[in-house]
Design an enzyme around this catalytic site. Structure first.
Site, PDB file in Angstrom:
ATOM      1  N   ASP A 173      13.714   1.920   4.626  1.00 45.20           N
ATOM      2  CA  ASP A 173      12.783   0.831   4.419  1.00 45.20           C
ATOM      3  C   ASP A 173      12.983  -0.374   5.641  1.00 45.20           C
ATOM      4  O   ASP A 173      14.173  -0.903   5.690  1.00 45.20           O
ATOM      5  CB  ASP A 173      12.604   0.165   3.223  1.00 45.20           C
ATOM      6  CG  ASP A 173      11.278  -0.662   2.903  1.00 45.20           C
ATOM      7  OD1 ASP A 173      10.576  -0.110   1.810  1.00 45.20           O
ATOM      8  OD2 ASP A 173      11.205  -1.639   3.384  1.00 45.20           O
TER       9      ASP A 173
ATOM     10  N   ASN B 208       5.750   2.690  -6.855  1.00 46.84           N
ATOM     11  CA  ASN B 208       4.383   1.646  -7.456  1.00 46.84           C
ATOM     12  C   ASN B 208       3.394   2.153  -7.193  1.00 46.84           C
ATOM     13  O   ASN B 208       2.925   2.871  -6.003  1.00 46.84           O
ATOM     14  CB  ASN B 208       4.641   0.512  -6.421  1.00 46.84           C
ATOM     15  CG  ASN B 208       5.997  -0.165  -6.270  1.00 46.84           C
ATOM     16  OD1 ASN B 208       6.579  -0.420  -7.431  1.00 46.84           O
ATOM     17  ND2 ASN B 208       6.643  -0.869  -5.269  1.00 46.84           N
TER      18      ASN B 208
ATOM     19  N   GLY C  68       2.392  -3.396  -7.362  1.00 40.89           N
ATOM     20  CA  GLY C  68       3.050  -3.921  -5.900  1.00 40.89           C
ATOM     21  C   GLY C  68       3.101  -2.837  -4.911  1.00 40.89           C
ATOM     22  O   GLY C  68       3.678  -3.216  -3.892  1.00 40.89           O
ATOM     23  N   GLN C  69       2.110  -1.977  -4.953  1.00 35.55           N
ATOM     24  CA  GLN C  69       1.995  -0.942  -3.829  1.00 35.55           C
ATOM     25  C   GLN C  69       1.076  -1.607  -2.755  1.00 35.55           C
ATOM     26  O   GLN C  69       0.103  -2.253  -2.900  1.00 35.55           O
ATOM     27  CB  GLN C  69       1.178   0.282  -4.454  1.00 35.55           C
ATOM     28  CG  GLN C  69       0.937   1.396  -3.276  1.00 35.55           C
ATOM     29  CD  GLN C  69       0.468   2.732  -3.797  1.00 35.55           C
ATOM     30  OE1 GLN C  69      -0.064   2.945  -4.962  1.00 35.55           O
ATOM     31  NE2 GLN C  69       0.448   3.521  -3.040  1.00 35.55           N
TER      32      GLN C  69
ATOM     33  N   HIS D 291       4.754   7.146  -1.913  1.00 34.86           N
ATOM     34  CA  HIS D 291       6.052   7.150  -1.412  1.00 34.86           C
ATOM     35  C   HIS D 291       6.851   6.812  -2.691  1.00 34.86           C
ATOM     36  O   HIS D 291       6.743   6.122  -3.639  1.00 34.86           O
ATOM     37  CB  HIS D 291       6.183   6.118  -0.437  1.00 34.86           C
ATOM     38  CG  HIS D 291       5.917   4.776  -0.682  1.00 34.86           C
ATOM     39  ND1 HIS D 291       4.348   4.309  -0.400  1.00 34.86           N
ATOM     40  CD2 HIS D 291       6.376   3.402  -1.158  1.00 34.86           C
ATOM     41  CE1 HIS D 291       4.160   3.115  -0.760  1.00 34.86           C
ATOM     42  NE2 HIS D 291       5.355   2.434  -1.248  1.00 34.86           N
TER      43      HIS D 291
ATOM     44  N   HIS E 254      10.728   4.960  -3.564  1.00 33.37           N
ATOM     45  CA  HIS E 254      11.774   4.227  -2.956  1.00 33.37           C
ATOM     46  C   HIS E 254      12.943   4.799  -3.589  1.00 33.37           C
ATOM     47  O   HIS E 254      13.161   4.920  -4.975  1.00 33.37           O
ATOM     48  CB  HIS E 254      11.512   2.639  -3.516  1.00 33.37           C
ATOM     49  CG  HIS E 254      10.201   2.146  -3.111  1.00 33.37           C
ATOM     50  ND1 HIS E 254      10.414   1.059  -2.097  1.00 33.37           N
ATOM     51  CD2 HIS E 254       9.150   2.016  -3.422  1.00 33.37           C
ATOM     52  CE1 HIS E 254       9.162   0.612  -1.798  1.00 33.37           C
ATOM     53  NE2 HIS E 254       8.261   1.062  -2.586  1.00 33.37           N
TER      54      HIS E 254
HETATM   55  P1  5GP Z   1       5.030  -0.232  -1.666  1.00 28.97           P
HETATM   56  O1  5GP Z   1       5.074  -1.902  -1.656  1.00 28.97           O
HETATM   57  O2  5GP Z   1       3.747   0.179  -1.264  1.00 28.97           O
HETATM   58  O3  5GP Z   1       5.557   0.234  -2.782  1.00 28.97           O
HETATM   59  O4  5GP Z   1       6.158  -0.015  -0.516  1.00 28.97           O
HETATM   60  C1  5GP Z   1       6.014   0.111   0.771  1.00 28.97           C
HETATM   61  C2  5GP Z   1       7.173  -0.203   1.429  1.00 28.97           C
HETATM   62  O5  5GP Z   1       7.031   0.133   2.723  1.00 28.97           O
HETATM   63  C3  5GP Z   1       7.853  -1.574   1.498  1.00 28.97           C
HETATM   64  O6  5GP Z   1       9.046  -1.597   0.867  1.00 28.97           O
HETATM   65  C4  5GP Z   1       8.027  -2.026   3.270  1.00 28.97           C
HETATM   66  O7  5GP Z   1       9.098  -2.888   3.013  1.00 28.97           O
HETATM   67  C5  5GP Z   1       7.739  -0.635   3.562  1.00 28.97           C
HETATM   68  N1  5GP Z   1       7.187  -0.804   5.053  1.00 28.97           N
HETATM   69  C6  5GP Z   1       5.986  -1.224   5.222  1.00 28.97           C
HETATM   70  N2  5GP Z   1       5.799  -0.973   6.613  1.00 28.97           N
HETATM   71  C7  5GP Z   1       6.818  -0.242   7.048  1.00 28.97           C
HETATM   72  C8  5GP Z   1       7.074   0.095   8.380  1.00 28.97           C
HETATM   73  O8  5GP Z   1       6.285   0.189   9.436  1.00 28.97           O
HETATM   74  N3  5GP Z   1       8.370   0.798   8.682  1.00 28.97           N
HETATM   75  C9  5GP Z   1       9.063   1.126   7.576  1.00 28.97           C
HETATM   76  N4  5GP Z   1      10.313   1.603   7.864  1.00 28.97           N
HETATM   77  N5  5GP Z   1       8.802   0.652   6.479  1.00 28.97           N
HETATM   78  C10 5GP Z   1       7.839  -0.231   6.240  1.00 28.97           C
END
Ligand code: 5GP
Length: 113
Positions: free
Chosen positions: A30, A86, A92-93, A99, A101
């Site tokens: 991440d 999420n 929080g998505q 995905h 985590h």
């Molecule tokens: P969500 O909030 O949708 O559950 O998680 C999305 C995750 O993707 C976040 O933890 C964010 O830091 C990560 N993320 C967003 N854009 C990028 C990216 O361009 N590269 C990487 N490696 N992680 C990303």
């Protein structure tokens, strides 16, 4: 389905620190880690969120969970890690490509925030 940043990571249009890849899934660090180990495990198939998955996705969903365990083992954190999905903005998505985590390397309190 709309393309997301994760599709660009899958196609290598944008870089990521990949820790595992095969024909069905990709795992990478991440960019904004919330723990010393913070890996995102994604299917190559586009599924926007877990609530959108259907019965045809049950194999890939199980596969991602198995891979999560293997990756945790590979990274030396198999005894203490947390998997989080999420679902939806209210949870929080922020990226609408399913995905998991994988978080580890620090104390993980309960309940999560
Ligand atoms: P969500 O909030 O949708 O559950 O998680 C999305 C995750 O993707 C976040 O933890 C964010 O830091 C990560 N993320 C967003 N854009 C990028 C990216 O361009 N590269 C990487 N490696 N992680 C990303």
């Amino acid at each position: 389905m709309q393309e997301t940043i994760f599709d660009k990571i899958i196609s290598k249009e944008i870089p990521a620190e990949i820790v595992y890849e095969d024909d069905q899934c990709l795992a990478f660090k991440d960019v904004n880690p919330q723990a010393p180990v913070h890996i995102l495990i994604i299917p190559k198939k586009s599924i926007a969120k877990i609530a959108d998955a259907d019965v045809q996705d049950q194999n890939i969903l199980g596969y991602l969970m198995l891979k999560a365990g293997e990756i945790a083992d590979e990274l030396g954190v198999k005894d203490a890690f947390r998997l989080v999905i999420n679902n939806g903005e209210g949870a929080g998505q922020t990226v609408f490509h399913l995905h998991i985590h994988l978080l580890a390397g620090r104390a993980l309190t309960w309940p999560p925030g």
